[in-house]
Design a protein around this motif. Sequence first.
Motif, short mmCIF file in Angstrom:
data_model
loop_
_atom_site.label_atom_id
_atom_site.label_comp_id
_atom_site.label_asym_id
_atom_site.label_seq_id
_atom_site.Cartn_x
_atom_site.Cartn_y
_atom_site.Cartn_z
N ALA A 128 0.83 -1.20 0.00
CA ALA A 128 0.00 0.00 0.00
C ALA A 128 0.87 1.26 0.00
CB ALA A 128 -0.93 0.00 1.22
N ALA A 129 1.97 1.22 0.75
CA ALA A 129 2.86 2.38 0.80
C ALA A 129 3.49 2.65 -0.56
CB ALA A 129 3.94 2.15 1.86
N LEU A 130 3.88 1.59 -1.26
CA LEU A 130 4.48 1.77 -2.58
C LEU A 130 3.45 2.24 -3.59
CD1 LEU A 130 6.92 -1.28 -2.70
CD2 LEU A 130 7.54 1.14 -2.82
N GLN A 131 2.25 1.71 -3.53
CA GLN A 131 1.19 2.19 -4.42
C GLN A 131 0.94 3.67 -4.19
OE1 GLN A 131 -2.16 -0.35 -3.60
NE2 GLN A 131 -1.51 -1.92 -5.06
N ASP A 132 0.87 4.06 -2.93
CA ASP A 132 0.64 5.48 -2.60
C ASP A 132 1.78 6.35 -3.11
OD1 ASP A 132 -0.81 7.63 -1.00
OD2 ASP A 132 1.17 7.68 -0.04
N ALA A 133 3.02 5.84 -2.98
CA ALA A 133 4.17 6.62 -3.44
C ALA A 133 4.13 6.82 -4.95
CB ALA A 133 5.47 5.91 -3.04
N VAL A 134 3.80 5.77 -5.68
CA VAL A 134 3.72 5.88 -7.14
C VAL A 134 2.58 6.82 -7.54
CG1 VAL A 134 3.39 4.63 -9.31
CG2 VAL A 134 4.75 3.62 -7.48
N ALA A 135 1.46 6.74 -6.82
CA ALA A 135 0.34 7.65 -7.10
C ALA A 135 0.75 9.10 -6.89
CB ALA A 135 -0.85 7.30 -6.21
N ARG A 136 1.51 9.37 -5.83
CA ARG A 136 1.95 10.73 -5.55
C ARG A 136 2.97 11.20 -6.58
NH1 ARG A 136 3.83 10.45 0.49
NH2 ARG A 136 4.40 12.64 0.11
N LEU A 137 3.90 10.32 -6.95
CA LEU A 137 4.86 10.69 -7.99
C LEU A 137 4.15 11.01 -9.30
CD1 LEU A 137 7.59 7.97 -7.29
CD2 LEU A 137 7.94 10.44 -7.15
N THR A 138 3.12 10.23 -9.60
CA THR A 138 2.33 10.46 -10.82
C THR A 138 1.59 11.79 -10.75
OG1 THR A 138 2.06 8.07 -11.10
CG2 THR A 138 0.55 9.49 -12.33
N GLU A 139 0.99 12.07 -9.59
CA GLU A 139 0.26 13.33 -9.41
C GLU A 139 1.20 14.52 -9.58
OE1 GLU A 139 -1.45 13.08 -5.56
OE2 GLU A 139 -2.90 11.51 -6.10
N HIS A 140 2.40 14.43 -9.00
CA HIS A 140 3.35 15.54 -9.11
C HIS A 140 3.76 15.78 -10.56
CE1 HIS A 140 4.73 14.77 -4.67
NE2 HIS A 140 3.53 15.32 -4.74
N ALA A 141 3.98 14.66 -11.29
CA ALA A 141 4.37 14.79 -12.69
C ALA A 141 3.23 15.36 -13.53
CB ALA A 141 4.82 13.44 -13.24
N HIS A 142 1.99 14.96 -13.20
CA HIS A 142 0.83 15.53 -13.90
C HIS A 142 0.74 17.03 -13.62
CE1 HIS A 142 -1.55 11.51 -14.36
NE2 HIS A 142 -1.03 11.88 -15.51
N ALA A 143 0.88 17.40 -12.35
CA ALA A 143 0.75 18.81 -11.98
C ALA A 143 1.82 19.67 -12.66
CB ALA A 143 0.85 18.95 -10.46
N ALA A 144 2.97 19.09 -12.90
CA ALA A 144 4.05 19.84 -13.56
C ALA A 144 3.90 19.85 -15.07
CB ALA A 144 5.40 19.23 -13.18
N GLY A 145 2.90 19.14 -15.59
CA GLY A 145 2.68 19.08 -17.03
C GLY A 145 3.70 18.22 -17.75
N ALA A 146 4.41 17.35 -16.98
CA ALA A 146 5.45 16.53 -17.58
C ALA A 146 4.95 15.16 -18.03
CB ALA A 146 6.60 16.34 -16.59
N LEU A 147 3.85 14.70 -17.44
CA LEU A 147 3.31 13.37 -17.74
C LEU A 147 1.99 13.52 -18.47
CD1 LEU A 147 3.48 10.24 -17.22
CD2 LEU A 147 2.17 10.67 -15.11
N ARG A 148 1.81 12.77 -19.56
CA ARG A 148 0.57 12.88 -20.32
C ARG A 148 -0.62 12.56 -19.42
NH1 ARG A 148 0.88 8.64 -25.17
NH2 ARG A 148 -1.39 8.85 -25.08
N ALA A 149 -1.70 13.29 -19.62
CA ALA A 149 -2.83 13.26 -18.70
C ALA A 149 -3.54 11.92 -18.63
CB ALA A 149 -3.83 14.36 -19.09
N ASP A 150 -3.44 11.11 -19.69
CA ASP A 150 -4.18 9.85 -19.69
C ASP A 150 -3.37 8.68 -19.14
OD1 ASP A 150 -2.43 9.89 -21.81
OD2 ASP A 150 -3.85 9.17 -23.31
N VAL A 151 -2.18 8.95 -18.61
CA VAL A 151 -1.37 7.91 -17.98
C VAL A 151 -1.61 7.93 -16.47
CG1 VAL A 151 0.98 7.14 -17.45
CG2 VAL A 151 0.40 7.91 -19.76
#
Length: 209
Positions: A128-151
């Motif tokens: 659960a901790a690793l899933q949460d970490a990946v979710a947060r890393l993904t959110e940060h990349a989305h917020a920075a406009g670096a990760l495509r929105a549908d990933v």
Amino acid sequence: MPDLDPTPGGRADARRNRRQLIAATREAIASRGLDVSALDIATAAGVGVGTLYRRFGTKEALLNSVVLGLYDELCDVAQDCMERADPWDGLAEFMMELAGANRDSRGLAEVTADLEGPSSAELAQRTAALQDAVARLTEHAHAAGALRADVTWQDILICSRAPLDADHCLGVDAGPDGWRRVIMIMLDGIRAPGRTPLTGSGPQVYRPA
């Protein structure tokens, strides 16, 4: 299981035996997976199989202890990646580290691929901790406009396993660092802006009945 020998020398021997068993188990599951015998582990550690059972109770308890250690290392990596100044760098680094960890240890790869769920409460907490970490890393990349929105973060986890079977194809040998090239190509594919819309509902978290 606590060490019962009250003498200082006995305690030192018990600690050394424990370290040797853990090191031998890490090496054994890295190359052979979780289907390794208690006798093989004890022999590699240079101790009797009885010592394994005295220290850990069961082979499964020893395997669980070793896998927890591998998960803890990934949790530490995830925390470091979340502190990167550039959200994309953090996400890319973790994806590379997770892919490498799965390639380095066949046993770890078997555990992370198990859809039936973690084998212990401690492993469930780390998962659960690793899933949460990946979710947060993904959110940060989305917020920075670096990760495509549908990933999604689930996509990140599935993509990290792509190099596990990326050594040979139709007479082509990927080479020792070929798996890194696979991850780098995939990272370019998920970086914003995306060119081709993704189809399907995407990977989902499995919930055992």
